[in-house]
Design an enzyme around this catalytic site. Structure first.
Site, mmCIF file in Angstrom:
data_model
loop_
_atom_site.group_PDB
_atom_site.id
_atom_site.type_symbol
_atom_site.label_atom_id
_atom_site.label_comp_id
_atom_site.label_asym_id
_atom_site.label_seq_id
_atom_site.Cartn_x
_atom_site.Cartn_y
_atom_site.Cartn_z
ATOM 1 N N TYR A 197 -21.195 1.406 -62.486
ATOM 2 C CA TYR A 197 -20.401 2.539 -62.004
ATOM 3 C C TYR A 197 -19.384 2.048 -60.969
ATOM 4 C CZ TYR A 197 -19.207 6.735 -59.362
ATOM 5 O OH TYR A 197 -18.518 7.725 -58.697
ATOM 6 N N GLU B 179 -20.387 15.957 -56.741
ATOM 7 C CA GLU B 179 -20.388 15.661 -55.298
ATOM 8 C C GLU B 179 -21.108 16.770 -54.546
ATOM 9 O OE1 GLU B 179 -19.593 12.927 -53.812
ATOM 10 O OE2 GLU B 179 -18.274 11.893 -55.220
ATOM 11 N N TRP C 28 -26.504 9.311 -54.148
ATOM 12 C CA TRP C 28 -25.601 9.299 -55.299
ATOM 13 C C TRP C 28 -26.300 8.706 -56.516
ATOM 14 C CZ3 TRP C 28 -22.019 11.934 -57.248
ATOM 15 C CH2 TRP C 28 -21.273 11.457 -58.325
#
Length: 175
Positions: free
Chosen positions: A4, A26, A34
């Site tokens: 990522y 988010e 995350w």
């Protein structure tokens, strides 16, 4: 996480659906890691109609109940409702040039130049202004820190450390 970071994080996202997805994810990330959200992203995409704003804007109370029962995503009612509300706000922005134009309108004239991790900020004047403007447009879970993370993730700012192999890779900012 490495894939990522090396291939997606910091690359420009300028399409409505892509930005809508990032805003929602988010928001779901707030208070979590995350890596948790990234691991659940395929399930989120399935649960939220691939983050197609018109489809999500049409979600009903039955959809909210379905999502609250879905163990593959983060089951947080305020965050789920925010995503649905954000879809409606995204559609409303179409008459003003669209979500992408709106969000990218907060791109600063200069990007940060961090030399160390300690130099990285978690908010900026632009992320604070973007958060305030989005809230005025009906968005939720879009605080200054969340919007700063969005700006980093979507290439609006480049917070790769100076000397990083990724610095400048977005094409938006010089290395």
């Amino acid at each position: 996480m490495r894939t990522y970071y090396d291939t997606e994080w910091g690359m420009p996202v300028r399409d409505e659906q892509g930005l809508f997805e990032r805003i929602c994810l988010e928001g779901f990330q707030a208070g979590l890691s995350w890596s948790t959200i990234l691991r659940k992203r395929p399930a989120f995409r399935l649960a939220f109609s691939n983050f197609d704003p018109p489809a999500v804007a049409d979600f009903t109370d039955d959809d909210v109940a379905r999502l609250m029962d879905d163990r593959t995503i983060v089951r947080n009612r305020p965050k789920i409702l925010a995503c649905i509300g954000n879809a409606k706000a995204t559609l409303a922005l179409r008459s003003e040039g669209g979500l992408s134009s709106f969000v990218w309108g907060y791109q600063p004239d200069n990007t940060p130049s961090p030399r160390t991790i300690a130099d990285l900020a978690t908010t900026s004047a632009e992320s604070t202004a973007l958060a305030k403007a989005l809230r005025k447009k009906g968005f939720a879970f879009v605080g200054p820190t969340t919007m700063h993370a969005l700006m980093e993730a979507t290439g609006i700012i480049d917070t790769h450390l100076l000397g990083s192999h990724r610095r400048g890779s977005s094409g938006v900012w010089p290395s």
